[in-house]
Design a protein around this motif. Structure first.
Motif, short mmCIF file in Angstrom:
data_model
loop_
_atom_site.label_atom_id
_atom_site.label_comp_id
_atom_site.label_asym_id
_atom_site.label_seq_id
_atom_site.Cartn_x
_atom_site.Cartn_y
_atom_site.Cartn_z
N ALA A 103 0.71 -1.20 -0.06
CA ALA A 103 -0.09 0.07 -0.04
C ALA A 103 0.96 1.27 -0.21
N GLY A 104 2.11 1.30 0.81
CA GLY A 104 2.80 2.55 0.76
C GLY A 104 3.56 2.81 -0.57
N SER A 105 4.13 1.54 -1.04
CA SER A 105 4.74 1.73 -2.44
C SER A 105 3.88 2.07 -3.73
N GLY A 121 1.07 3.78 -3.26
CA GLY A 121 0.55 5.19 -3.14
C GLY A 121 -0.86 5.21 -2.76
N THR A 122 -1.57 3.88 -2.53
CA THR A 122 -3.02 3.66 -2.32
C THR A 122 -3.08 3.35 -0.72
N ALA A 123 -2.15 3.80 0.20
CA ALA A 123 -2.61 3.72 1.46
C ALA A 123 -3.32 4.78 1.99
N THR A 124 -4.36 4.43 2.87
CA THR A 124 -5.08 5.45 3.48
C THR A 124 -5.34 4.83 5.06
N LEU A 125 -5.70 5.60 5.77
CA LEU A 125 -5.74 5.39 7.40
C LEU A 125 -6.97 4.16 7.18
N ALA A 126 -7.78 4.11 6.61
CA ALA A 126 -8.80 3.05 6.57
C ALA A 126 -8.17 1.73 6.14
N THR A 127 -7.51 1.70 5.36
CA THR A 127 -6.74 0.42 4.66
C THR A 127 -5.72 -0.04 5.83
N VAL A 128 -4.95 1.02 6.27
CA VAL A 128 -3.61 0.53 6.92
C VAL A 128 -3.99 0.40 8.40
N GLN A 129 -4.75 1.14 9.03
CA GLN A 129 -5.41 0.97 10.48
C GLN A 129 -5.37 -0.56 10.71
N PRO A 130 -6.16 -1.23 10.29
CA PRO A 130 -6.34 -2.65 10.53
C PRO A 130 -5.05 -3.69 10.31
N LEU A 131 -4.14 -3.39 9.42
CA LEU A 131 -2.79 -3.99 9.28
C LEU A 131 -2.07 -3.81 10.37
N ILE A 132 -2.03 -2.43 10.72
CA ILE A 132 -1.05 -1.81 11.84
C ILE A 132 -1.46 -2.71 13.13
N ASP A 145 7.65 2.97 7.59
CA ASP A 145 8.06 4.13 6.76
C ASP A 145 7.44 4.44 5.89
N GLY A 146 7.09 3.55 5.01
CA GLY A 146 6.31 3.76 3.63
C GLY A 146 5.01 4.16 3.76
N VAL A 147 4.26 4.16 4.89
CA VAL A 147 3.06 4.81 5.20
C VAL A 147 2.93 5.84 6.27
N ALA A 148 4.15 6.27 6.87
CA ALA A 148 4.39 7.29 8.11
C ALA A 148 3.54 8.57 7.72
#
Length: 188
Positions: free
Chosen positions: A61-63, A65-76, A126-129
């Motif tokens: 998602a970070g590489s 450029g499609t990362a959003t809080l909604a997509t990344v939060q469950p993964l984190i 780092d890719g989604v920070a």
């Protein structure tokens, strides 16, 4: 003087009696299972396995450029949960460990494994920070990672020195993610 000797004898006798009552000869309860380097390595292997999918998805998602809080939060949250599970497992190993010497080679292997895990987490995050809202999730990951590191240090004194040596190049990324607890544990 006589009273203090009698008191000392009485205390020793009580201590011996309590020990002999707690673990009668021939009892299997008296056998303490040891936490070995193999148990620690197994815990870290499970952690690596549990982290593989969410970290790969975060990196992707970070590489892309499609990362959003909604997509990344469950993964984190998955990363944090996996770290919490590993920390609990290490605490369980610590609770049942006995004094034993570990081999330097196994300490090196464990240090390499945890250094790889820290590097993978750091690179993925780092890719989604810079995604809005992600920075608020990072202290939870830092806390959970720090608990894993502290659990390892409790089980294998000095292992964090080995890990820190391996992570010198990653220290800048840890700082950029504000992983202060992790940096402090590693002495970086």
């Amino acid at each position: 003087m006589l009273f203090s000797r009698a008191l000392s004898f009485f205390t020793v006798a009580l201590s011996f009696g309590a020990v002999s009552q707690a673990a009668p000869a021939g009892s299997t309860d008296a056998i303490v299972k040891r936490a070995s380097s193999a148990d620690i390595a197994a815990t870290l292997a499970t952690l690596s396995s549990d982290l593989a999918s969410p970290l790969a998805s975060i990196t992707s998602a970070g590489s892309s450029g499609t990362a959003t809080l909604a997509t990344v939060q469950p993964l984190i949250n998955e990363v944090t949960a996996a770290l919490g599970t590993a920390s609990d497992s290490l605490a369980s190993l610590n609770a049942r460990r006995s004094l034993s010497l570990s081999k330097r080679q196994s300490d090196d292997d464990i240090a390499n494994t945890i250094a790889g895990i820290v590097t993978d987490i750091t690179n993925a995050l780092d890719g989604v920070a810079t995604v809005p809202g992600v920075a608020a999730l990072l202290p939870g990951v830092d806390l959970a990672l720090n608990q894993v590191l502290r659990g390892l240090e409790t089980l294998l004194a000095g292992v964090l020195n080995l890990v820190a040596t391996l992570l010198v190049d990653v220290a800048a990324l840890l700082r950029s993610l504000a992983f202060g607890l992790t940096l402090a544990s590693l002495g970086l």
